[in-house]
Design an enzyme around this catalytic site. Structure first.
Site, PDB file in Angstrom:
ATOM      1  N   HIS A 206       0.829  -1.203   0.000  1.00 58.93           N
ATOM      2  CA  HIS A 206       0.000   0.000   0.000  1.00 58.93           C
ATOM      3  C   HIS A 206       0.862   1.250   0.000  1.00 58.93           C
ATOM      4  O   HIS A 206       1.981   1.249   0.527  1.00 58.93           O
ATOM      5  CB  HIS A 206      -0.899   0.029   1.246  1.00 58.93           C
ATOM      6  CG  HIS A 206      -2.226  -0.621   1.050  1.00 58.93           C
ATOM      7  ND1 HIS A 206      -3.416   0.048   1.253  1.00 58.93           N
ATOM      8  CD2 HIS A 206      -2.553  -1.863   0.655  1.00 58.93           C
ATOM      9  CE1 HIS A 206      -4.427  -0.776   1.004  1.00 58.93           C
ATOM     10  NE2 HIS A 206      -3.925  -1.946   0.647  1.00 58.93           N
TER      11      HIS A 206
ATOM     12  N   GLU B 237      -6.502  -0.241  -5.986  1.00 55.38           N
ATOM     13  CA  GLU B 237      -7.475   0.678  -5.387  1.00 55.38           C
ATOM     14  C   GLU B 237      -7.043   2.112  -5.654  1.00 55.38           C
ATOM     15  O   GLU B 237      -5.847   2.425  -5.628  1.00 55.38           O
ATOM     16  CB  GLU B 237      -7.562   0.466  -3.867  1.00 55.38           C
ATOM     17  CG  GLU B 237      -7.983  -0.915  -3.427  1.00 55.38           C
ATOM     18  CD  GLU B 237      -6.783  -1.813  -3.155  1.00 55.38           C
ATOM     19  OE1 GLU B 237      -5.647  -1.294  -3.084  1.00 55.38           O
ATOM     20  OE2 GLU B 237      -6.989  -3.031  -3.044  1.00 55.38           O
TER      21      GLU B 237
END
Length: 314
Positions: free
Chosen positions: A38, A106
């Site tokens: 991430h 995402e």
């Protein structure tokens, strides 16, 4: 027999703590590792987001367990040619025990350079081409590629593992599962969904299936739920919100609608719910199952898993 792994959360823990957890996981009998990739955590309470490739380098010196990224998005934030080099180096560091888990990503992580965030069909198209680029470069030699989304010109990866890095593809829905079956060396999911796994197999997927889930071992079920709801309320968000919300504050706002009883994960001191969740993945046909402990009680979790859960799993 299913192989059990531990899921290292880069959203919740810093690099030194992740390495410490990996060592504890090895001591507790876990056989492999997942690690998330991430740029941002899902919310500010989680509060971390180290660069995964640096952490993988440290893991290679700390433990002998196989490592899979769960998962890397190779499409927007980092060009697939760069990720091809990162994955190759990781595989060399880990003596071939590295798997590149990839997914369509995402907006939370991929919007940071100002690129547009495409719709799901385009993201899958980009993912397919990105995997093509990575595999091309892992063949060695000087390589060029001119596709719809990516250009590579006279690129050569000099530091390569003896064997090409396996690429496993994540899927939440049937389109992604079909893509995983067509292009993946394996399959990644966080749901014990036999239908999705069947779609992967019917689309040609022959490689291993990895599944993972979160838990919160705590003195009571209520304590565990409170901790999980405080740190990971986004686990209860429905639909495509996880793919399209761009900032941690947006996840915090959306998560205000998630109540504690909407979370479905094993918590508390009884080993049976943990055993049942592992078995749900096994029954769905998964080959590897990864577990992530939410919150600060990491030491207690590893002792609990070794002493109470493992004997019941057989």
């Amino acid at each position: 027999m299913v192989s059990l792994g531990y899921f290292l959360s880069c959203e919740e823990f810093g690099p030194r703590e992740l390495v410490r957890q990996a060592e504890q996981a090895a001591d507790a009998g876990f056989e492999r590792l997942w690690i998330s990739d991430h740029y941002h955590p899902w919310n500010d309470v989680q509060g971390q987001s180290p660069f995964v490739w640096s952490v993988i380098g440290a893991l290679s010196e700390a433990v002998d367990l196989p490592v899979t990224t769960a998962v890397t998005c190779p499409t927007v934030r980092i060009h697939p040619a760069v990720l091809a080099q990162a994955a190759a180096t990781a595989a060399v560091q880990l003596n071939g025990r590295f798997t590149l888990g990839v997914g369509s990503g995402e907006a939370l992580n991929e919007h940071i350079l100002g690129d547009p965030w495409p719709n799901a069909d385009v993201r899958l198209e980009m993912l397919e081409e990105a995997v093509e680029v990575i595999r091309l470069l892992h063949q060695g030699g000087s390589r060029s590629h001119r596709g719809k989304h990516y250009t590579v010109e006279n690129a050569r990866i000099y530091t390569l593992p003896e064997q090409p890095v396996p690429i496993y593809v994540s899927a939440f829905g049937p389109k992604a599962a079909q893509l995983a079956g067509r292009i993946g060396d394996g399959f990644v999911s966080v749901m014990p969904d036999a239908d999705i796994l069947r779609t992967y197999r019917e689309a040609g997927g022959k490689g291993p299936a990895q599944g993972g889930f979160k838990v919160c071992h705590a003195p009571t079920v209520e304590d565990g739920l409170k901790t999980a709801h405080r740190i990971w309320p986004n686990e209860g968000l429905p639909g495509e919100l996880a793919q399209v919300l761009p900032q941690p504050e947006h996840f915090e706002q959306a998560s205000e609608l998630v109540t504690q009883d909407m979370l479905s994960l094993p918590t508390g001191p009884d080993p049976e719910p943990y055993v049942e969740r592992v078995r749900s993945f096994v029954d769905a046909g998964f080959d590897e199952v990864y577990v992530a402990q939410i919150g600060p009680r990491q030491d207690e979790f590893f002792q609990f898993w070794r002493d109470k859960v493992t004997p019941r799993l057989g």
